[in-house]
Every structure is written in structure tokens, then in C-alpha cells.
Design an enzyme around this catalytic site. Structure first.
Site, PDB file in Angstrom:
ATOM      1  CB  THR A  78       5.335   6.826  19.149  1.00  0.00           C
ATOM      2  OG1 THR A  78       5.768   8.047  18.537  1.00  0.00           O
ATOM      3  CG2 THR A  78       3.839   6.673  18.968  1.00  0.00           C
TER       4      THR A  78
ATOM      5  CG  HIS B  69       0.801   1.220   7.800  1.00  0.00           C
ATOM      6  ND1 HIS B  69       1.778   1.008   8.748  1.00  0.00           N
ATOM      7  CD2 HIS B  69       1.429   1.883   6.778  1.00  0.00           C
ATOM      8  CE1 HIS B  69       2.929   1.522   8.341  1.00  0.00           C
ATOM      9  NE2 HIS B  69       2.740   2.049   7.129  1.00  0.00           N
ATOM     10  CD  GLU B  70      -0.167   2.512   3.154  1.00  0.00           C
ATOM     11  OE1 GLU B  70       0.072   3.720   2.937  1.00  0.00           O
ATOM     12  OE2 GLU B  70       0.731   1.676   3.342  1.00  0.00           O
TER      13      GLU B  70
ATOM     14  N   GLY C 132       0.825  -1.198   0.000  1.00  0.00           N
ATOM     15  CA  GLY C 132       0.000   0.000   0.000  1.00  0.00           C
ATOM     16  C   GLY C 132       0.858   1.246   0.000  1.00  0.00           C
TER      17      GLY C 132
END
Length: 711
Positions: free
Chosen positions: A276, A243-244, A205
Site C-alpha cells: 500500500t 473498514h472497521e 464506526g
């Protein structure tokens, strides 16, 4: 916007051919994958080299979003933003033409992951317990196209560009301008466009950060085998779209702005999200990864590990900031006005009745599975099946059996409460007549078009307009043949399919199938494939029978719009000479030709012949001198008026004609003084009641009986 203008802009902004393919690097792949998981940053780097101005435009969007993020104050309200989505499926006859159910599954997974409804979010590593965030962003399929056309949020385009022949711009152009719903621009200010294809250039992707470029740079590309968790995909690949969409909403990979996980230098990079931990990036689910110091959040959706199950609160803030920003038009998508305009609302109304069938051409006695494809909400069905059993049904997806040869219409009235929509498809189902007997010969001399052959031949017209057609410009014998126009055109799996032929009284080692073809291949290109398939069961299954002659790579090269001369024709003989051919010795044998072109010259086919005996260079028209009557056909069938009865004789002679009903009662009888060659009889059946009838022709040595249906 004008189609040609949008297409030109797309090509000008983005052309992979300018900078080549990105080589697959196993270290960037997740375990078990044969493609790189994501090309988001790869595409940006390619764009930086090929078109710096567009790259700077996207980076300007990033800068604007970074500034917006610094002043962004997380909302205290419980606002849930809804994004309208359209899946544009680009396929070319393969499994990449994924089902509606697979798309619906993908949307469910998006909503599950973005609303933190996934149970596995409760089982992240203890260091991240309590962190998996509800992004409060949801996704709904749009149900209204740009021109107001009602649809189900899915478009389909048959195109060779599913194989990434050039670049993403060509795939997007094919999806927008060749689909089955609306051919034109699908504005990214109104829709999240997701392009689904068989090959998108070596990635699973990719997309771009929000930007003020055109629709090309605000869409998502994804492999058909990575959509949802069912069909061609699996649970393992089902979160690629999560994710994309994260990238599409301004998230970077957890290790920063590259497509290169596993590098020590990534410890000095950052994804601009405070909660993160810095990481080198993982391609395996190592929960103890701490190369950069802190424990890595390998279970994050923006990692490459295969155990992703969470976004962090910081990522939630970054995505929600992006969705209310004007950059890339994200802030228009979820507005009440836009959601109503594109039909991304709860319980969209019924606006179209539609249906499909698992097959449309069958032999008598076979059963067809019908499937309701009406949209958007249906709670009642009224089916009418002309010639079928049952003749009517209130089931959602009924099965229907057809016993008599003919061509029949199907009608569906779909309802939602008091509202209803109707769809009637005429000549939708064809039940083939009894199979032709040997010798079978087709030289196409009797037709102006293949439609003139009635139910003897079937073909498909591609979106590009090409299909097999009768031509009078060339023939091996006579002046006609069938031609597939391929000069300067890429064609894939275009079929020419026969009706049934009765081989039930024949034996192996005593039959030959032959045909003649003429072709010029494209210069400096790959092989072009010409395949012959046999079916033992009326076309329900096919077996490729000519592997030795499938490739036309050895044929002469052509560079012009070519018409074959006598010496250009090649004869192919396929004797029934092994036990494997025994399966075809029944009354439901069919064959088909398929041709795949790489833009060579036209393909011509003539003198298709099935006969008893060894391969012969001569056309076999009779089995012996007593078999004088051939080429018997009826058209149209069914008919509500006059039918054309056609037959051929070797020599002039009287011929008896008789019409009976199904009980054998004689309705008409006459003697014709037929001439040698082709004869046509115009038979008026206007006085007949609707039903099945038999026409019998007979000479002193031959007799043929054909059924026909009076509507």
C-alpha cells in the site's frame, strides 16, 4: 462471569466522560457526511490519556502481532476462516432499531468484500489492476447464545444509551445486560460483537486492534445508518463495517496510525503493509492523488475516500496472520468446536418458532400483516388465527382480517423437513369494541390497575420496568389518578393510549378535550416533554396536537419523591376549533399521551374529559340531565365464564338488562334495582355457545348496548 463484575470492569477501563467528546472536523469526513468516518485511532489516543495501563496493554498486543507478522509465512492452503458474528442493536423507539433484513444485508456485504466477490474490484485504477485480494475470511451470524438459547444472530435492547449518553462501555453494558436473548457476557473469544446504535460519539464506526483486554476492547461499534446498504443505510455508507473489521483484524489506515488524513506528515508514516503506497490520506475519490510520490490507493477499504473497493495482498496477509494469532482470541473464533458451540454453521437447524404482527390493537374490520420470524431454517408454516379470516394459513407471511371485537390468540407451527416448533401467543390481538360516546370522562376511580379497565386503556412497560399505572396516592378529583414513576429515572416515549371514542355525530367548534396533570421537572436539566396525540383511524396514524404545551421546562423543580397537592394540578384544554379537527369526527377516534423524562419527579394524569361545549374547569359527566347512565364496560371480554358488567348512575333507579345473540334472539332479561354511583353485575354466560352476543342496559331516558364474545 458475574454481571456486576463485568460491568464494573468496563466502566473502569473506558469512560469517555473523563476526556470529553472528539470534535467533528469536516476535513476528516467523507463527502456528504455529518460524522467522522472512523474513530479507531481517536479512541486509542483518548485511552492513552485516560488510562495509560490499558493503552499499553493494547499496544503490547500490537507489538506481539508485529513480531508474529515478521515470522508469518503466508499459507499455501486454501483455508477459509469463518468468524461468528452477533449484532447487538441498541434502540429507543426510533429508526435505529434496524430490521433483520438490514443486518443480513450487512453480513452479505462483509462476505462479498472479504472474499473479493464485488464486481467493482475488477474496475480499480490500472496501477492496481490484479491486486484486489480474496482475504478468504467469511462471517456467519451465530445462532446459539452463551446459555444455549437459540436466536438469529441479532439481539435487541431498548435503552436511552443508543444516544451515547456516557460512553461505549455503557452502550455495551446495555446491549449485553438488557437484550431480548441472553443477559450476560458475550465472550469475545467466541463471538465478534458488533454494537449498533443511533449515536456512538461522533463517528460512523470504531474498534480497536486485536488485544488481550476485555470484551470492551475487542468489539466493534457502528451507527445504525451505516449498517448494510438498505433500510436506514445506503450503498454509499455500506462499507463502513468492512473498514472497521479491517481494524479489528489489525489493519491501520493506509496513511498510518492516525485519524488525520490530508496531512503532509503522513508521507513519513506507514501502515506496515508493503504493497500500500505511502499516502497523505484522502476524503474524496481523487484517483490521481500522489502527494507522497507514488499514486495513492484511494480505492482501498482502509482509506476515507468514498470509492473503496479493495484490500491488497499485503493487507490480506496481515489480517490472516491476526486471525490465527492468540492475541485477542481471534484464533479461537473460527475453530470447529467454537463454530458448533455458537451455531455459526451451514444450514443451522430449526430451533424456535416465532412471529410478529404489524399491529396488535385494531378496530373491527381491519387487516393485520403477520410475519414469520422463526429461526433458523423454515420450509413450512401452519398458522391458526382465533377470530380471524382466514382462520388458518400455510403462507409464510399471511394477512388476516378481524371482524368482531375481542381478544384473540395466534399460533404458528414452523417446520423444517420432519422437525417442527410451535409458538402460541395468547391475548395477542385485540379488536376494540364500538367506541364510547360523549361525554367521555376518566378519573381512574373504578380500577385498581389499568388491566381492570379491560380494553379501555393500553400502555407499554419499558425494559426498566416503568409504565403508567393507577395510583391511590393522589387525584385531582377523588383519590386516584394514573402515575408514571420517573423520579431519578430517564424515560423516553412512554405511552398511555385510549380505546376508541365515537365522535361521528359531533361537529367542530362544539367539542373540548381536557386533562389535568401534575409534575416537577429535574433541576439543571433539559426540557421534559409531555405530548398529546390524536388518531382519526383507530391508531394507525397519530398527529401531535399540543405543541404549545409539550415542554414542561417551565414547571416547578422537584428534588424529592413528590406527591402533588390540590394546588399542583394543571388543567389543559384543547378545543376542537379548526377545520383540522374535522378528520377526528368519526367512530374510530383515539388519543394517547407520551412523556419523555430527564429524571424529574413523577407525572400524574387525572380527569381526562371529552365533552360538547366550551372549555370548563368542572368535570363534565353528562350532556344533559337526562343522560343518567354512564361508565358502561364489560370485563373480561372475550370470556368463557362469568363477566363483570359495570355502569354508573347519577341516582338510584330501576334499570333493564337484556342479553341477545347476534340475530337478536333474546337469551336473558331482568330488571335491576341499581343504586347511585358505580354498579357491578356478575353475568354468567357458561351456558352460551361460543360466539358474539349483545348486552343492553336501559333506563327511562338512556340506553347502552355493548358486544361481548363467549370463547
Amino acid at each position: 462471569m458475574n454481571k456486576s463484575v463485568v460491568h464494573t470492569l468496563a466502566l473502569a477501563f473506558f469512560s469517555l466522560s473523563a476526556f470529553g467528546q472528539h470534535a467533528f472536523d469536516p476535513k476528516n469526513a467523507r463527502e456528504g457526511e455529518t460524522v467522522e468516518y472512523c474513530h479507531q485511532h481517536t479512541k486509542l489516543e483518548q485511552l492513552r490519556l485516560s488510562d495509560p495501563s490499558v493503552y499499553q496493554q493494547i499496544m503490547a498486543g500490537q507489538a506481539a502481532l508485529d513480531a508474529h507478522m515478521k515470522s508469518y509465512v503466508p499459507e499455501k492452503s486454501e483455508t477459509v476462516y469463518t468468524i461468528p458474528v452477533v449484532f447487538h442493536i441498541v434502540y429507543n423507539g426510533g429508526s435505529e432499531n434496524i430490521s433483520d433484513d438490514q443486518v443480513y444485508d450487512a453480513v452479505e456485504i462483509l462476505n462479498r468484500d472479504f472474499r473479493r466477490l464485488n464486481d467493482d474490484a475488477d474496475h480499480v485504477h490500472s496501477d492496481f489492476q490484479g491486486m484486489p485480494a480474496d482475504i478468504m475470511i467469511e462471517f456467519k451470524l451465530a445462532t446459539i447464545a452463551p446459555d444455549g438459547t437459540c436466536f438469529n444472530g441479532i439481539t435487541r435492547t431498548k435503552s436511552p444509551h443508543t444516544n451515547h449518553l456516557t460512553d461505549g462501555a455503557e452502550q455495551l453494558s446495555a446491549a449485553f445486560y438488557g437484550n431480548n436473548v441472553y443477559q450476560g457476557n458475550w465472550d469475545h473469544y467466541k463471538y465478534l460483537n458488533i454494537i449498533v446504535a443511533k449515536d456512538i460519539g461522533g463517528a460512523a464506526g470504531y474498534t480497536y486492534y486485536p488485544n488481550d483486554g476485555n470484551v470492551l476492547f475487542n468489539s466493534i461499534w457502528i451507527l445504525s445508518s451505516y449498517v448494510g446498504s438498505i433500510g436506514t443505510s445506503s450503498p454509499y455508507t455500506s462499507r463502513t463495517l468492512t473498514h472497521e473489521v479491517g481494524h479489528w483484524l489489525n489493519l491501520k489506515h493506509t496513511w498510518g496510525g492516525t485519524n488525520n488524513p490530508g496531512l503532509l506528515s503522513n508521507c513519513d508514516d506507514d501502515d506496515d503493509v508493503t504493497d500500500t503506497p505511502n499516502t497523505i490520506g484522502s476524503t474524496t475519490c481523487n484517483l490521481n492523488e500522489n502527494t507522497c510520490g507514488p499514486r495513492a490507493n484511494v480505492e482501498n477499504y482502509m482509506e476515507y475516500a468514498y470509492c473503496d473497493k479493495m484490500f491488497t495482498p499485503g493487507q490480506a496477509d496481515r489480517m490472516r496472520a491476526a486471525v490465527i494469532s492468540s492475541t485477542g482470541g481471534r484464533n479461537n473464533l473460527w475453530t470447529t468446536i467454537n463454530l458448533a458451540e455458537v451455531g455459526a454453521i451451514n444450514s443451522p437447524p430449526l430451533c424456535k418458532a416465532d412471529f410478529s404482527a404489524n399491529k396488535q390493537v385494531i378496530c373491527a374490520g381491519e387487516t393485520i400483516q403477520f410475519n414469520d420470524q422463526s429461526y433458523n431454517s423454515v420450509d413450512g408454516w401452519e398458522w391458526i388465527f382465533e377470530g380471524g379470516s382466514p382462520a388458518a394459513s400455510n403462507e409464510e407471511n399471511p394477512s388476516v382480517t378481524y371482524s368482531l371485537p375481542g381478544t384473540y390468540e395466534v399460533s404458528l407451527t414452523a417446520s423444517q423437513g420432519t422437525e417442527s416448533e410451535q409458538e402460541t401467543k395468547t391475548a395477542f390481538i385485540t379488536v376494540l369494541p364500538a367506541g364510547a360516546v360523549l361525554p367521555f370522562h376518566e378519573g381512574f376511580e373504578s380500577y385498581e390497575t389499568l388491566e381492570d379497565a379491560g380494553e379501555k386503556w393500553f400502555t407499554e412497560t419499558l425494559e426498566t420496568g416503568e409504565s403508567f399505572e393507577v395510583t391511590g396516592t393522589a387525584g385531582h378529583t377523588g383519590s386516584k389518578s394514573v402515575k408514571l414513576t420517573t423520579f431519578s429515572t430517564f424515560i423516553d416515549t412512554t405511552p398511555l393510549i385510549s380505546s376508541t371514542i365515537d365522535l361521528s355525530s359531533e361537529s367542530v367548534n362544539n367539542l373540548t378535550f381536557s386533562y389535568r396533570y401534575a409534575h416537577r421537572r429535574a433541576p439543571n436539566d433539559g426540557p421534559e416533554l409531555f405530548k398529546v396525540f390524536f388518531s382519526p383511524d383507530c391508531g394507525n396514524s397519530w398527529v401531535h396536537r399540543n405543541p404549545a404545551t409539550s415542554s414542561l421546562v417551565a414547571s416547578p423543580v422537584g428534588t424529592t419523591d413528590w406527591i402533588p397537592a390540590a394546588a399542583d394540578w394543571i388543567t389543559v384544554h384543547m378545543p376542537f376549533n379548526t377545520v383540522a379537527y374535522t378528520a377526528y369526527l368519526n367512530e374510530n377516534f383515539r388519543f394517547k399521551f407520551e412523556f419523555s423524562s430527564t429524571a424529574g419527579s413523577h407525572l400524574y394524569i387525572d380527569d381526562i374529559n371529552i365533552y360538547r361545549g366550551d372549555p370548563s374547569e368542572d368535570v363534565v359527566l353528562t350532556l344533559d340531565k337526562q343522560e343518567l347512565l354512564s361508565g358502561v364496560s364489560i370485563f373480561p371480554n372475550p370470556s368463557d365464564g362469568e363477566v363483570h358488567l359495570t355502569f354508573s348512575l347519577e341516582q338510584a333507579q330501576p334499570i333493564a338488562l337484556k342479553v341477545t345473540d347476534i340475530s337478536g334472539k333474546e337469551l336473558k332479561k331482568s330488571t335491576l334495582e341499581a343504586t347511585s354511583g358505580k354498579n357491578t353485575v356478575l353475568l354468567d354466560n357458561s351456558g352460551f355457545a361460543p360466539g358474539l352476543y349483545l348486552i343492553e342496559l336501559g333506563t327511562s331516558t338512556s340506553r347502552k348496548t355493548l358486544p361481548f364474545v363467549k370463547k
